[in-house]
Design an enzyme around this catalytic site. Sequence first.
Site, short mmCIF file in Angstrom:
data_model
loop_
_atom_site.label_atom_id
_atom_site.label_comp_id
_atom_site.label_asym_id
_atom_site.label_seq_id
_atom_site.Cartn_x
_atom_site.Cartn_y
_atom_site.Cartn_z
N LYS A 187 49.51 -15.06 39.80
CA LYS A 187 50.72 -14.24 39.76
C LYS A 187 51.46 -14.48 38.45
O LYS A 187 51.26 -15.48 37.76
CB LYS A 187 51.67 -14.59 40.91
CG LYS A 187 51.15 -14.26 42.30
CD LYS A 187 51.11 -12.77 42.58
CE LYS A 187 50.75 -12.49 44.02
NZ LYS A 187 49.37 -12.91 44.36
N SER A 203 46.50 -7.90 43.86
CA SER A 203 47.94 -8.06 43.66
C SER A 203 48.36 -7.98 42.20
O SER A 203 49.52 -7.73 41.90
CB SER A 203 48.42 -9.39 44.25
OG SER A 203 47.85 -10.48 43.56
#
Length: 216
Positions: A170, A133
């Site tokens: 993230k 990701s």
Amino acid sequence: MQHIRAVIRQTVQKSYNKSMELKEMIQTYKNKTGETDAAIARRLGVDRSTVSRWSKGEVRKVSSDVMERLSAMLGYNVEPLLKGMDISVHLPILGYVKAGYDLFAQENYLGEEEATLDEMKTGDYYLRVTGNSMSGVGIMDQSLVLVHKTEHLESGEIGVVLIGDEVTVKRVIIRKGMIVLEAANPQVENRYFTAKEIRELPVRIIGRVLSCKTYF
């Protein structure tokens, strides 16, 4: 359940350098733990003024018994550094646990990774990443990210975030009443959490990503 200790292991090198002075060791420890000179003095069995003089660089040597206690407190042998010897250090590698989350559980310990002294000053452990990701910023599946333990990030920093019993890496965007976990891969959707979700899940910042290593 047995837990690992996030202790630094070191290897002494043959070259001689002024790698780290006593005042740097004390200041690094204070920055990481928030402990005061008085607290450190109590742990080491010395006067508060002695710790203050160490921090200022006014005293550069310690007795053998204090050196032993200092090494135990810091988590590595300080003697080679005080003698000007160069060392390499190792930090623990941790993995992800998806349920019953406990980052420092024994079963989550994946080994050790070599780190520089500068990395040791700011980083607490390495985390093994799963998934792509964050591939757009060079954090790939199985990369190692160096993490500084903290519950606070500036908006836009890359962090390690706990969501219920899930851990993710993230970019953290902090907005009024909301947190956005932004991916660096167009194939992965961003995740949005309201203030209510942040409280109830919960969503909690547990670290700041300082750097990344990827082995091919």
